[in-house]
Design an enzyme around this catalytic site. Structure first.
Site, PDB file in Angstrom:
ATOM      1  CG  ASP A 359      -2.327   0.624   0.998  1.00  8.83           C
ATOM      2  OD1 ASP A 359      -2.490   1.705   0.934  1.00  8.83           O
ATOM      3  OD2 ASP A 359      -3.254   0.043   0.573  1.00  8.83           O
ATOM      4  NE  ARG A 434      -4.287  10.417   3.661  1.00  5.56           N
ATOM      5  CZ  ARG A 434      -3.948   9.230   3.294  1.00  5.56           C
ATOM      6  NH1 ARG A 434      -3.718   8.941   2.094  1.00  5.56           N
ATOM      7  NH2 ARG A 434      -3.546   8.304   4.134  1.00  5.56           N
ATOM      8  CE  LYS A 467      -6.308   0.501  -1.287  1.00  5.18           C
ATOM      9  NZ  LYS A 467      -6.017   0.075   0.266  1.00  5.18           N
ATOM     10  CD1 TRP A 468      -7.118   5.364  -9.024  1.00  8.35           C
ATOM     11  CD2 TRP A 468      -6.400   4.234 -11.112  1.00  8.35           C
ATOM     12  NE1 TRP A 468      -7.162   6.218  -9.842  1.00  8.35           N
ATOM     13  CE2 TRP A 468      -6.535   5.687 -11.339  1.00  8.35           C
ATOM     14  CE3 TRP A 468      -5.905   3.625 -12.021  1.00  8.35           C
ATOM     15  CZ2 TRP A 468      -6.470   6.449 -12.472  1.00  8.35           C
ATOM     16  CZ3 TRP A 468      -5.685   3.991 -13.290  1.00  8.35           C
ATOM     17  CH2 TRP A 468      -5.951   5.602 -13.530  1.00  8.35           C
ATOM     18  CG  ASP A 469      -6.720   5.109  -2.112  1.00 13.96           C
ATOM     19  OD1 ASP A 469      -8.013   5.747  -2.244  1.00 13.96           O
ATOM     20  OD2 ASP A 469      -6.203   5.049  -1.282  1.00 13.96           O
ATOM     21  CG  MET A 470      -9.463  10.335  -6.408  1.00 16.29           C
ATOM     22  SD  MET A 470     -10.902  11.161  -5.993  1.00 16.29           S
ATOM     23  CE  MET A 470     -11.030  12.590  -6.939  1.00 16.29           C
ATOM     24  CB  CYS A 517      -9.187   2.488  -3.346  1.00 16.22           C
ATOM     25  SG  CYS A 517      -9.174   2.843  -1.703  1.00 16.22           S
ATOM     26  CG  ASP A 539     -10.216   4.055   4.270  1.00 15.43           C
ATOM     27  OD1 ASP A 539      -9.940   3.084   3.540  1.00 15.43           O
ATOM     28  OD2 ASP A 539      -9.971   5.205   4.010  1.00 15.43           O
TER      29      ASP A 539
HETATM   30  C1  GLA Z   1      -6.966   5.446   1.613  1.00 14.87           C
HETATM   31  C2  GLA Z   1      -7.331   4.133   1.386  1.00 14.87           C
HETATM   32  C3  GLA Z   1      -6.559   3.168   2.252  1.00 14.87           C
HETATM   33  C4  GLA Z   1      -5.197   3.179   2.279  1.00 14.87           C
HETATM   34  C5  GLA Z   1      -5.052   4.672   2.273  1.00 14.87           C
HETATM   35  C6  GLA Z   1      -3.247   4.994   2.094  1.00 14.87           C
HETATM   36  O1  GLA Z   1      -7.466   6.079   2.665  1.00 14.87           O
HETATM   37  O2  GLA Z   1      -8.782   3.886   1.363  1.00 14.87           O
HETATM   38  O3  GLA Z   1      -7.041   1.820   2.002  1.00 14.87           O
HETATM   39  O4  GLA Z   1      -4.894   2.862   0.818  1.00 14.87           O
HETATM   40  O5  GLA Z   1      -5.529   5.567   1.429  1.00 14.87           O
HETATM   41  O6  GLA Z   1      -3.047   6.264   2.313  1.00 14.87           O
END
Ligand code: GLA
Length: 719
Positions: A359, A434, A467-470, A517, A539
């Site tokens: 992660d 953030r 895992k592609w987050d935002m 994500c 989360d």
């Molecule tokens: C988000 C995601 C988490 C994790 C964090 C990492 O909150 O939902 O699962 O990957 O970012 O900063």
């Protein structure tokens, strides 16, 4: 099946059990006739007489006494010619006038080109072309019928056929005016850590809007809504649902007006939207999927689940076994070394986990959330030797190697921001979220840069999973690359390039599995599902909270779309302690995995992990392909229960949880659903056989349980 009756100028869009009917009325406008249970192909003109209503203006060209757009049930709302309900489009001409009236020009059977937008696969598409009597814009309404799924997808396209530019100030995907009645509106509201809480309220007169203005579909409101007949419930009654294949700011409106009819309409939110169309240019909206069910919300959910699985979620991934993941986020947060991760990988391999996902924190100088987003180079100070030893360790142990990216973001403290301050959306003074800014994905140079960085990492290290987050929402909407009269295009252009990047990477790396994500489930929508077969649901990993979140999510999305992991207790979000077995049971109702330090588990817990994985492998097909039934609502009772039944009804899997133990709770039964009433089932865990009708009508006794304890049952038809 789509039929056109030329004599009555009526279109019949038939699903397996539903019909959607509209006609070209004598004045040339499109008039909605019926949406609901299947009907015959009759002449319905007597059902829709023009009826005089005071203060309802008569538009030019009216051929019937008292005809007014304000009274007519329509298919797409104009503006300025007497329809006082929510307009579906606002088109500003060069002289400043905003006025539209759309009349029929012709139709053909043809699917449009959605460009970079996601769209549902297949179906039969009707294109109805209309001209705007007030501007030189052509409007094409697209109706794609998915007969088997009983879903109709709508979209609209605008073509500037004039000599001067026009500006779209609103361009909704659809509108439909349903017959009057007593309805409730159902939506999925929430917040970070508590996504998609079901809410049902009376639709009185006026407009109830479900929307996001955050540049993302959001945790706060999901782009799904339903109109439910007052008496309808989980298993019975009529419901209409609308779901947008879109991941940005959106609006869904339910409006009950003076005629008691209800207009449902929606698409891109127009608070800060505009789109300039030069002569000859076109604009196409995202698709909206509409479904009708006479079997309550449960039936409506199953329609959407089937539709999303068959038509939206990538074919290659949708029914393929999902990776059983260990993700190091809650195990280590930013505090890891290669050694720590090796130990986690080795333990994961021992226990039967098949994918390790690294992660946040592996790149730039990222040791907290204060820096380095955008600097997608490996932090070798933290990870001695870089990513190669980790990828190799995984592959040697038979695990796949996954990695986290947050491609759309940039930290103020990053090489990327220092080099390209104009690549961030907005200009000072601007908010951080953030500690980060959002990259201006409306620019091709930005998305090309991200493609380069991601492609290099994926190919160099043989990455199997992304895992592609935002992790923040848009605030100041300004692009340094767009002229003043196109600033309103920023959000949509941003999203088009996000979709394009995901599509490009998936094409270039067809064997890489992508998970979506956004701070958990902040972009859990049908648009994202067109690229990411599963999305990190929340989360919040607390088993009891997850029971609620997964319950809520299931109204619109299939179990297979929900990533669900077992995490450590006391839970990091709630401080609550729940049994390990409950965490496993809840996580088995989706794409399962672990989000904890496997090395720190007790021997007994490790045994449970191995058992949970073995159990999951037995029921994985049911999670991927089955029909989902909600049995007991955790928002309304002390008990949660849900089940999935194979399409041929030969197998079923049910999971339940008691929130708080109840003294002398002797006589509580749970009735199962969706089984073959005449079949006989073996309930594996109880070692007893029951007739399907008995399980559904008499039910089974629920075990007496402690706080947050769960049960699961696996049923096989034996006769
Ligand atoms: C988000 C995601 C988490 C994790 C964090 C990492 O909150 O939902 O699962 O990957 O970012 O900063």
């Amino acid at each position: 099946m789509i039929k056109y009756h030329a004599e009555t100028r009526t279109f019949f869009l038939h699903g397996r059990t539903t019909s959607y009917v509209f006609r070209v009325c004598p004045e040339g406008d499109l008039e909605h006739i019926h949406y609901g249970k299947r009907v015959g192909e009759d002449d319905f003109s007597c059902l829709v007489p023009a009826s005089e209503l005071s203060f309802s203006p008569v538009p030019p060209g009216a051929v019937r006494q008292g005809f007014s757009l304000n009274v007519m049930a329509g298919e797409y709302g104009g503006y300025g010619q007497g329809d006082f309900r929510t307009p579906s489009a606002l088109i500003a001409r060069q002289d400043g006038e905003i006025c539209s009236r759309f009349v029929y020009r012709g139709h053909r059977f043809r699917a449009p080109d959605f460009g970079d937008l996601p769209c549902a696969r297949g179906g039969e598409t009707l294109e109805v072309e209309l001209s705007d009597l007030c501007s030189n814009v052509l409007l094409r309404l697209y109706y794609t019928v998915f007969e088997e799924d009983d879903v109709v997808c709508r979209a609209a396209e605008f073509i500037n056929a004039g000599q001067s530019a026009v500006t779209l100030r609103r361009a909704f995907s659809f509108a439909v005016d349903l017959e009057g009645g007593d309805y409730d509106v159902f939506r999925l509201a929430g917040r970070h850590l508590a996504e998609r809480t079901p809410e049902r309220t009376d639709l009185g007169h006026g407009t109830l809007e479900i929307c996001s203005m955050r540049g993302a579909s959001s945790h706060q409101m999901n782009p799904f809504g339903a109109l439910i007949a007052r008496g309808a419930g989980e298993d019975e009654g009529e419901c209409y649902g609308a779901e947008l294949l879109y991941s940005g700011s959106f609006s869904l409106r339910f409006e009950r007006g003076e005629t008691e009819r209800v207009r449902i309409s929606g698409g891109i939110d127009d608070t800060n939207f505009s789109w300039k169309l030069e002569p000859g240019e076109r604009f196409i909206t995202p698709q909206a999927a509409l479904a009708f069910s006479a079997e309550g919300l449960g039936g409506l959910s199953r329609r959407f689940h089937d539709f999303l699985r068959a038509r939206v979620i990538p074919k290659r991934d949708v029914f393929a076994p999902r990776p059983i993941v260990v993700n190091n986020w809650e195990a280590t947060y930013f505090d890891f070394t290669a050694e720590k991760l090796f130990a986690l990988i080795d333990e994961a391999a021992q226990l039967g986990v098949d994918t390790f996902v690294l992660d946040d924190g592996w790149f730039g100088k990222r040791n907290s959330d204060k820096s380095s987003l955008g600097d997608w180079t490996v932090n070798e100070e933290k990870l001695a030797g870089g990513l190669a030893p980790l990828a190799e360790r995984c592959h040697r142990r038979g695990l796949k190697f996954g990695i986290w990216f947050e491609p759309e973001m940039v930290s103020e403290d990053s090489e990327l921001f220092r080099a390209h301050p104009d690549w961030a959306i907005g200009k000072p003074p601007r908010c951080t979220g953030r500690n980060q800014y959002i990259l201006d994905f409306s620019r091709a140079d930005v998305s090309d840069y991200l493609y380069g960085r991601m492609a290099e990492i994926l190919s160099r290290y043989g990455v199997d999973y992304v895992k592609w987050d935002m992790n923040r929402h848009m605030t100041e909407f300004f692009s340094a690359a767009l002229p003043a009269d196109r600033q309103g295009e920023l959000q949509h252009r941003y999203l088009l390039n996000v979709y394009a990047l995901a599509r490009r990477l998936k094409k270039e790396f067809p064997d890489v599995f992508f998970e979506g994500c956004s701070g958990g489930g902040g972009r859990f929508d049908a648009g994202m599902l067109a690229f990411f077969p599963q999305i990190w649901t929340s989360d919040d990993t607390d088993a009891y909270e997850r029971a609620k979140i997964q319950w809520g999510t299931s109204y619109a999305y299939p179990m297979s779309a929900m990533s669900c992991h077992v995490s450590v207790c006391p839970n990091h979000q709630t401080g609550r302690t729940t049994p390990f077995s409950s965490r496993g049971a809840l996580a088995s109702l989706g794409a399962t995995g672990y989000e904890l330090d496997l090395c720190a588990l007790t021997g007994e817990e490790k045994g449970q992990v191995a058992e949970q994985i073995a159990n999951y492998k037995k029921i994985a097909r049911l999670v991927l392909e089955g029909d989902c039934y909600r049995l007991s609502d955790p928002f309304k009772s002390n008990y949660f229960a849900m089940m999935t039944v194979s399409k041929d009804k030969s197998e079923a899997y049910a999971v339940g949880m008691t929130a708080l133990a109840v003294p002398a709770d002797f006589s509580r039964r749970i009735r199962l659903k969706g089984l073959d009433g005449r079949g006989e089932y073996l309930v594996e865990e109880l070692g007893v056989k029951f007739c399907g009708a008995s399980l559904m009508n008499a039910g089974l006794s629920m075990p007496r349980l402690n706080d947050f304890s769960a049960w699961s049952l696996h049923l096989h038809r034996v006769g």
